[in-house]
Design a protein around this motif. Structure first.
Motif, PDB file in Angstrom:
ATOM      1  N   LEU A 602       8.943 -20.059  21.517  1.00 24.79           N
ATOM      2  CA  LEU A 602       7.699 -19.660  22.170  1.00 24.79           C
ATOM      3  C   LEU A 602       7.306 -18.238  21.784  1.00 24.79           C
ATOM      4  N   SER A 603       8.275 -17.340  21.646  1.00 27.47           N
ATOM      5  CA  SER A 603       7.979 -15.965  21.227  1.00 27.47           C
ATOM      6  C   SER A 603       7.395 -15.942  19.822  1.00 27.47           C
ATOM      7  N   THR A 604       7.940 -16.781  18.928  1.00 27.90           N
ATOM      8  CA  THR A 604       7.418 -16.852  17.560  1.00 27.90           C
ATOM      9  C   THR A 604       5.994 -17.387  17.542  1.00 27.90           C
ATOM     10  N   VAL A 605       5.730 -18.414  18.346  1.00 27.88           N
ATOM     11  CA  VAL A 605       4.377 -18.980  18.419  1.00 27.88           C
ATOM     12  C   VAL A 605       3.390 -17.940  18.928  1.00 27.88           C
ATOM     13  N   LEU A 606       3.747 -17.236  19.992  1.00 30.14           N
ATOM     14  CA  LEU A 606       2.832 -16.249  20.578  1.00 30.14           C
ATOM     15  C   LEU A 606       2.597 -15.070  19.640  1.00 30.14           C
ATOM     16  N   LEU A 607       3.618 -14.654  18.895  1.00 30.84           N
ATOM     17  CA  LEU A 607       3.426 -13.587  17.911  1.00 30.84           C
ATOM     18  C   LEU A 607       2.469 -14.040  16.818  1.00 30.84           C
ATOM     19  N   SER A 608       2.639 -15.262  16.336  1.00 32.72           N
ATOM     20  CA  SER A 608       1.746 -15.791  15.298  1.00 32.72           C
ATOM     21  C   SER A 608       0.323 -15.910  15.816  1.00 32.72           C
ATOM     22  N   LEU A 609       0.167 -16.319  17.079  1.00 36.91           N
ATOM     23  CA  LEU A 609      -1.172 -16.431  17.665  1.00 36.91           C
ATOM     24  C   LEU A 609      -1.834 -15.060  17.773  1.00 36.91           C
ATOM     25  N   HIS A 610      -1.057 -14.057  18.152  1.00 39.39           N
ATOM     26  CA  HIS A 610      -1.587 -12.696  18.245  1.00 39.39           C
ATOM     27  C   HIS A 610      -2.076 -12.216  16.880  1.00 39.39           C
ATOM     28  N   LEU A 611      -1.256 -12.406  15.859  1.00 42.14           N
ATOM     29  CA  LEU A 611      -1.659 -11.996  14.511  1.00 42.14           C
ATOM     30  C   LEU A 611      -2.888 -12.754  14.041  1.00 42.14           C
ATOM     31  N   ARG A 612      -2.924 -14.054  14.336  1.00 41.52           N
ATOM     32  CA  ARG A 612      -4.024 -14.886  13.851  1.00 41.52           C
ATOM     33  C   ARG A 612      -5.344 -14.561  14.543  1.00 41.52           C
ATOM     34  N   VAL A 613      -5.288 -14.288  15.856  1.00 39.63           N
ATOM     35  CA  VAL A 613      -6.512 -13.941  16.585  1.00 39.63           C
ATOM     36  C   VAL A 613      -7.143 -12.683  16.004  1.00 39.63           C
ATOM     37  N   VAL A 614      -6.355 -11.633  15.831  1.00 33.54           N
ATOM     38  CA  VAL A 614      -6.886 -10.386  15.290  1.00 33.54           C
ATOM     39  C   VAL A 614      -7.386 -10.609  13.870  1.00 33.54           C
ATOM     40  N   LEU A 615      -6.657 -11.384  13.101  1.00 30.94           N
ATOM     41  CA  LEU A 615      -7.043 -11.668  11.716  1.00 30.94           C
ATOM     42  C   LEU A 615      -8.422 -12.330  11.650  1.00 30.94           C
ATOM     43  N   ARG A 616      -8.629 -13.326  12.496  1.00 28.88           N
ATOM     44  CA  ARG A 616      -9.900 -14.065  12.474  1.00 28.88           C
ATOM     45  C   ARG A 616     -11.071 -13.207  12.945  1.00 28.88           C
ATOM     46  N   GLN A 617     -10.812 -12.334  13.931  1.00 33.31           N
ATOM     47  CA  GLN A 617     -11.900 -11.470  14.392  1.00 33.31           C
ATOM     48  C   GLN A 617     -12.230 -10.378  13.372  1.00 33.31           C
ATOM     49  N   LEU A 618     -11.233  -9.913  12.635  1.00 36.76           N
ATOM     50  CA  LEU A 618     -11.499  -8.925  11.589  1.00 36.76           C
ATOM     51  C   LEU A 618     -12.288  -9.512  10.434  1.00 36.76           C
ATOM     52  N   ASP A 619     -12.226 -10.832  10.299  1.00 35.97           N
ATOM     53  CA  ASP A 619     -12.944 -11.487   9.203  1.00 35.97           C
ATOM     54  C   ASP A 619     -14.444 -11.223   9.276  1.00 35.97           C
ATOM     55  N   GLY A 620     -14.969 -11.029  10.512  1.00 44.84           N
ATOM     56  CA  GLY A 620     -16.394 -10.759  10.651  1.00 44.84           C
ATOM     57  C   GLY A 620     -16.797  -9.383  10.150  1.00 44.84           C
ATOM     58  N   PHE A 621     -15.821  -8.485   9.963  1.00 43.34           N
ATOM     59  CA  PHE A 621     -16.101  -7.132   9.507  1.00 43.34           C
ATOM     60  C   PHE A 621     -15.656  -6.908   8.062  1.00 43.34           C
TER      61      PHE A 621
END
Length: 772
Positions: A602-621
């Motif tokens: 679960l810790s690995t999943v949540l870390l990956s989700l955190h990285l992915r969320v920021v990654l996708r939002q940065l894509d707009g910039f």
């Protein structure tokens, strides 16, 4: 006599208040607030909390040698807010009419409190509005550490009401308008998944003039302050009770709620309130412009009969019409509101309480100290000041106090409570009353807490306040393992309220998961609940806001997009709750191996989700990056490449291409490389945990950015103890070189907005606190 399960028996060394529904309350941060005459005690069970063990104290004064007492003692974090004995407002200076006399100024004490929804204070916690016997209202907030730190008074609300009043009105009218008799804070408006955190809550204040004043938090230069947004005259007598019904969304961005108002002459008036935001306003702030409408002047629910209201609350169900429950001496009324969901009965039901003689002062006409509704049993439990409990069965279909009802009988519950009282106190006789001034639910499955004081009404000798002492009890009235497991499965699957802290949501479950026998008997069902639904460990199955959500918006909107994606999604919330349960079960000896691998997954999943969320939002910039912002994106892409996830690496490569980053990404650029603050040698890049330089110096990494922490000015999660850098809004103004030890990539606006966006721990979801 039967055995009892007592988890807490804590002496409260002050005089208790009279009976009130506000005496005991839970906040959305998981804290228990206990209102006494001289102080408000703030307690938090240490179950699921991993912070400063030295501050935790056991709370059981019943001798462990007593074989009739079962249950492992709970330990609590403790805090308190003391009363200022000096009145802030001297009413005779404003008006000397008899109607404005306040005898409460002669012996000041707390009367009641009401708690705001969470995420509203500077530290993203709850606020507290408090009312004293001088009819003054004040606003309180925690400073750095809401768990054990100081709470301070941040606003004199009574002064705001005085300044708002019509100066041309008579002095007696202005004074009565400022003298508040009751307060109630509404719940939060739920904008739904993926929407920003917008505050739509209202504080209602009922005064001596028969008027209800509505206030809302607004951000000013000195922080958050309450401002008056509306007022309404609803009666010709004092307003003594207020009760909010939860908000219901009528249209996108529009919500409606009902406010029940009890008056001193026994009448009840219901006011309909509507709030909405302009359709062209993006949900990007906590305090956007709000349009409030009072849909009527109040409709009478109960005519004035001269009998005082002693309790007022709403019973809400998703499949039943709302029911307004209110009590008067010796009687409980259930008033069903008109609705298309009405089933079983309509109108008003009158239920006459029966005498339960547990002491010489027992009476069914005692004031109500608590009202609890149990969905699984469709039963309403009413506690009185004399220590008796009354169970109303079949509330939705055919309300009845029938003592022949199978299951939870009023006499049995009252007898059980009296037994606990007898064991907790010393030398109890029939002349001693267990005066219960407040009751709250602990787990929704039969465990409750109450505050009582031993009293002998037949003894007319004077007893000064220093000799008064109450006792806070947490006990288990009944237990149904199947109900507990069903509640656990529902919590983990649906994620529940997105605003409430996991430590509060899982409080009741942790109470039972502490028991090794319970875990051993039901470990199969618990593991099934933790691994549902199928595919929970695949980050591709989690939904987010699209990366284009921040395109054409200002840079600050990146913060709100990240917050919405990380903390306003039920599937991610569900994953955090599962981690909390798995972490808790992994601490139980003999059971730990079954849950330790789940904690890691679960810790690995949540870390990956955190990285992915920021990654996708940065894509707009991607096309707007320059300078240090471009360096930070380079750094973030490097972090994503360290994860063993093909999806994450593909999205990282896509962002790198759009941002035109070098094809051979590495840390060779000196603006990305971290150096040891002690010896200035290079530190290899890693995610979370700790970092070690080539000479062996070890540094903790920020759980949000993975940069090393070389400062004591950090925030710490109370659930998993992970640490993170402070956002700009919480840093001391003197710390201008806060990022001095970090590479230039950390000194970017993206870094600042990211730290502001993380309102709770990205792993377990619990609140952060500051020690320094």
């Amino acid at each position: 006599m039967v055995d009892v399960s007592v988890f807490t028996s804590l002496v409260v060394p002050v005089a208790t208040n009279g009976p009130s529904q506000s005496t005991l309350q839970w906040s959305e941060d998981g804290q228990a607030f206990i209102v006494t005459r001289g102080a408000v005690y703030i307690l938090m069970p240490n179950t699921g909390i991993n912070f400063d063990p030295s501050s935790v104290k056991s709370a059981s004064s019943i001798p462990s040698t007593n074989r009739r007492v079962k249950g492992e003692a709970l330990s609590w974090y403790r805090n308190l807010i003391e009363l200022e004995k000096t009145p802030t407002h001297h009413w005779p200076f404003d008006c000397q009419e008899w109607a404005t006399v306040s005898l409460g100024s002669l012996d000041m004490s707390w009367v009641s409190i009401t708690l705001s929804p969470t995420n509203l204070s500077e530290g993203l916690c709850c606020l507290m509005a408090a009312l004293n016997t001088n009819l003054e209202v004040s606003l309180w907030a925690p400073s750095k550490n809401y768990l054990t730190g100081e709470w301070s008074k941040v606003q004199d609300v009574t002064q705001v009401i005085k300044d708002y009043g019509d100066m041309s009105a008579a002095a007696v009218q202005r004074t009565l308008n400022a003298q508040v008799r009751c307060i109630s804070w509404s719940g939060q408006t739920d904008m739904g998944e993926g929407k920003g955190c917008i505050d739509g809550s209202l504080l209602a204040l009922g005064n001596r003039a028969g008027r209800v004043i509505f206030m809302r938090l607004a951000r000013v230069d000195v922080g958050q302050r309450l401002q008056i947004v509306a007022s309404l005259d609803v009666a010709d007598d004092w307003i003594t009770h207020l009760a909010w019904r939860p908000w219901v969304e009528t249209n996108p961005g529009s919500f409606r709620a009902s406010l029940a108002c009890g008056t001193a002459d026994g009448g009840i008036v219901i006011v309909s309130v509507s709030v909405s935001w302009a359709s062209d306003l993006p949900a990007t702030g906590v305090y956007p412009r709000l349009d409030l409408k009072l849909l009527d002047n109040g409709r009478t629910c109960c005519p004035c009969d001269g009998s005082p209201v002693t309790a007022l609350t709403w019973i809400d169900s998703k499949v039943q019409a709302p029911i307004l429950a209110y009590a008067k001496p010796g009687v409980v009324y259930l008033q069903r509101m008109p609705s298309n969901l009405s089933l079983g009965w309509d109108g008003c039901r009158k239920l006459i309480l029966q005498l339960q003689p547990v002491s010489s002062s027992s009476t069914p006409f005692a004031a109500v100290s608590g009202v609890l509704y149990y969905v699984h049993h469709d039963a309403l439990m009413v506690s009185l000041f004399d220590g008796s409990f009354h169970m109303i069965h079949s509330v939705s279909t055919s309300p009845s106090l029938d003592t022949r009802h199978q299951g939870l009988r009023s006499e049995d519950l009252t007898g059980y409570v009296r037994t606990v009282f007898t064991l907790a106190e010393e030398k109890v006789s029939f002349a001693d009353a267990n005066r219960i001034s407040g009751v709250f639910d602990y787990d929704g499955a039969g465990s409750i807490g109450w505050l009582h004081e031993k009293c002998c009404p037949d003894d007319l000798s004077y007893k000064h306040d220093a000799k008064h002492a109450g006792m806070f009890i947490v006990t288990q009235l009944w237990k149904d393992d199947n109900t507990i497991l069903e509640q656990l499965a529902s919590l983990l699957l649906h994620g529940t309220d997105l605003n409430v802290a996991p430590s509060c949501t899982l409080r009741g479950m942790f109470l039972h998961l502490r028991e090794k026998t319970f875990l051993e008997a039901h470990q199969g069902r618990i593991l099934d609940s933790l691994t549902q639904p199928k595919g929970w460990n695949d980050i591709a199955s989690y939904s987010f806001l699209p990366s284009s959500s921040v395109v054409s918006l200002s840079k600050s909107d990146l913060r709100h997009a990240i917050t919405a994606a990380l903390f306003r999604k039920r599937d991610i919330r569900s994953c955090r709750l599962k981690l909390g349960v798995a972490m808790f079960c992994a601490q139980v000896q003999g059971i730990a191996p079954l849950f330790e691998h789940l904690v890691a997954d679960l810790s690995t999943v949540l870390l990956s989700l955190h990285l992915r969320v920021v990654l996708r939002q940065l894509d707009g910039f991607a096309n707007q990056l320059e300078g240090n912002a471009r360096l930070f994106v380079h750094y973030w892409v490097m972090l994503c490449r360290l994860q063993d996830s093909s999806l994450l690496q593909q999205e990282a490569a896509s962002l790198a291409a759009r941002a035109r980053l070098p094809a051979d990404l590495s840390l060779d650029n000196g603006d990305l490389q971290e150096h040891c603050p002690a010896c200035h040698t290079a530190i290899p890049l890693s995610i979370g945990g700790s970092a070690v330089c080539t000479k062996g110096h070890s540094w903790t990494r920020c759980s949000i950015t993975s940069f090393i922490l070389a400062t004591p000015l950090v925030r710490t999660c109370i659930g998993c103890s992970r640490k993170a850098l402070l956002p700009i809004s919480q840093r001391p103004t003197s710390e201008s070189d806060y990022f001095a030890w970090l590479p230039p990539a950390a000194n970017s606006w993206i870094m600042e907005e990211l730290l502001e966006a993380i309102i709770s721990c990205t792993f377990c979801g619990n609140r952060y606190v500051r020690v320094l």
